[in-house]
Design a protein around this motif. Structure first.
Motif, mmCIF file in Angstrom:
data_model
loop_
_atom_site.group_PDB
_atom_site.id
_atom_site.type_symbol
_atom_site.label_atom_id
_atom_site.label_comp_id
_atom_site.label_asym_id
_atom_site.label_seq_id
_atom_site.Cartn_x
_atom_site.Cartn_y
_atom_site.Cartn_z
ATOM 1 N N VAL A 198 40.884 45.115 36.800
ATOM 2 C CA VAL A 198 40.980 45.550 38.191
ATOM 3 C C VAL A 198 39.571 45.776 38.747
ATOM 4 C CG1 VAL A 198 41.606 47.575 39.586
ATOM 5 C CG2 VAL A 198 43.298 46.552 38.061
ATOM 6 N N CYS A 199 39.392 45.433 40.027
ATOM 7 C CA CYS A 199 38.114 45.696 40.703
ATOM 8 C C CYS A 199 38.105 47.185 41.060
ATOM 9 C CB CYS A 199 38.023 44.846 41.972
ATOM 10 S SG CYS A 199 36.836 45.444 43.193
ATOM 11 N N THR A 200 37.069 47.938 40.636
ATOM 12 C CA THR A 200 37.073 49.387 40.906
ATOM 13 C C THR A 200 36.666 49.688 42.354
ATOM 14 O OG1 THR A 200 34.864 49.556 39.976
ATOM 15 C CG2 THR A 200 36.703 50.111 38.515
ATOM 16 N N GLY A 201 36.329 48.618 43.097
ATOM 17 C CA GLY A 201 36.003 48.828 44.508
ATOM 18 C C GLY A 201 37.262 48.872 45.354
ATOM 19 N N CYS A 202 38.160 47.887 45.151
ATOM 20 C CA CYS A 202 39.368 47.808 45.995
ATOM 21 C C CYS A 202 40.652 48.051 45.202
ATOM 22 C CB CYS A 202 39.433 46.454 46.697
ATOM 23 S SG CYS A 202 39.675 45.078 45.554
ATOM 24 N N HIS A 203 40.503 48.191 43.854
ATOM 25 C CA HIS A 203 41.642 48.501 42.971
ATOM 26 C C HIS A 203 42.692 47.397 42.928
ATOM 27 C CE1 HIS A 203 39.774 52.366 42.572
ATOM 28 N NE2 HIS A 203 39.754 52.471 43.887
ATOM 29 N N HIS A 222 31.962 37.562 42.748
ATOM 30 C CA HIS A 222 32.484 38.512 43.737
ATOM 31 C C HIS A 222 33.973 38.729 43.531
ATOM 32 C CE1 HIS A 222 28.881 38.430 46.368
ATOM 33 N NE2 HIS A 222 28.722 37.246 45.815
ATOM 34 N N CYS A 223 34.441 39.897 43.900
ATOM 35 C CA CYS A 223 35.877 40.170 43.880
ATOM 36 C C CYS A 223 36.519 39.287 44.947
ATOM 37 C CB CYS A 223 36.125 41.646 44.195
ATOM 38 S SG CYS A 223 37.850 42.023 44.566
ATOM 39 N N GLU A 224 37.605 38.602 44.596
ATOM 40 C CA GLU A 224 38.201 37.691 45.583
ATOM 41 C C GLU A 224 38.934 38.439 46.688
ATOM 42 O OE1 GLU A 224 41.165 37.243 42.031
ATOM 43 O OE2 GLU A 224 39.014 37.518 42.274
ATOM 44 N N GLN A 225 39.161 39.734 46.468
ATOM 45 C CA GLN A 225 39.851 40.531 47.489
ATOM 46 C C GLN A 225 38.871 41.169 48.475
ATOM 47 O OE1 GLN A 225 43.095 40.687 47.835
ATOM 48 N NE2 GLN A 225 43.609 39.594 45.944
ATOM 49 N N CYS A 226 37.900 41.900 47.912
ATOM 50 C CA CYS A 226 37.028 42.682 48.804
ATOM 51 C C CYS A 226 35.620 42.114 48.921
ATOM 52 C CB CYS A 226 36.972 44.140 48.344
ATOM 53 S SG CYS A 226 36.123 44.363 46.767
ATOM 54 N N GLY A 227 35.278 41.160 48.076
ATOM 55 C CA GLY A 227 33.968 40.527 48.164
ATOM 56 C C GLY A 227 32.847 41.272 47.452
HETATM 57 ZN ZN LIG Z 1 37.581 44.259 45.033
#
Ligand SMILES: [Zn+2]
Length: 234
Positions: A198-203, A222-227
């Motif tokens: 899990v990305c700890t920025g956007c979860h 980069h996270c594909e959700q939040c970048g």
């Molecule tokens: Zn993210």
């Protein structure tokens, strides 16, 4: 871990510190205003207690003058009584005198009441004065503390900003630009860890492809959700 990521994490740590310091600096005037408002409130309390006592003093003076006026009038009636020979007039003046004496007695009752109110108001005034003085000295010292804090924060900010400039040296310009934009738009978290897929920025859960790339640590991913820029710690 990619050396660029390591550099960015150090930079991000410094940027977060700068951000915190700037927020504290921004809030300092509000804190000061809050202190001054509280100080003004206690001063107003003392002022209103004083005003109340002053009103009573004015009323007491007014009653004294009013009673004296009536006493003077009685004396004039008495003089007239001595001068008159007419029984009826003497009687009428006597009635006037009795009427005025009754009024004086009422005024004197009210004077006593006012004096009692004044006595009762004095401790409240002393208490309000004491509170105002106490608040004044307390707030003065709190404001002095606040000024010292502002100066300290200002110094810390200068140091952190100088350090920040040094920390950007050697980071690819495009990457730095990406990082700066993410830091500004993502609440001060541009470079975040990958934890339990899990990305700890956007979860959000990351795709297998992204997970592989982040764990491989060969390129900036980069996270594909939040970048946000991702890194993986074992
Ligand atoms: Zn993210």
């Amino acid at each position: 871990m990619l050396p660029e990521i390591e550099k960015l994490l150090v930079l991000q740590d410094r940027d977060q510190r700068i951000r915190t310091l700037k927020t504290e600096l921004k809030n300092a005037p509000l804190e000061r205003k809050d202190l001054e408002t509280r100080l003004a409130a206690t001063a107003a309390g003392a002022e209103s207690a004083k005003a109340k006592l002053r009103e009573l003093e004015v009323e007491k003076k007014r009653l004294e003058v009013e009673a004296q006026g009536k006493r003077d009038q009685i004396n004039r009636f008495k003089t007239q009584q001595m001068q008159t020979r007419k029984n009826e007039e003497f009687q009428a003046l006597g009635n006037e005198i009795a009427h005025f004496e009754k009024e004086i007695s009422k005024i004197e009752d009210r004077e006593l009441e006012v004096m009692e109110l004044m006595e009762a108001a004095k401790p409240a005034l002393a208490e309000a004065d004491r509170k105002a003085a106490e608040s004044k000295s307390r707030v003065a010292s709190q404001i002095a503390d606040l000024e010292a804090k502002i100066a300290t924060i200002g110094e810390a900010l200068k140091t952190a900003e100088a350090e920040r400039d040094a920390l950007t040296v050697g980071i690819d310009e495009d990457l730095l630009d990406q990082y700066n934009r993410l830091f500004a738009s993502k609440g001060g978290n541009a470079v975040v860890a990958l934890e339990h897929e899990v990305c700890t920025g956007c979860h959000m859960k990351l795709t297998t492809q992204t997970l592989v790339r982040v764990r491989g640590a060969q390129e900036i991913t980069h996270c594909e959700q939040c970048g946000r820029i991702l890194y993986w710690t074992v």
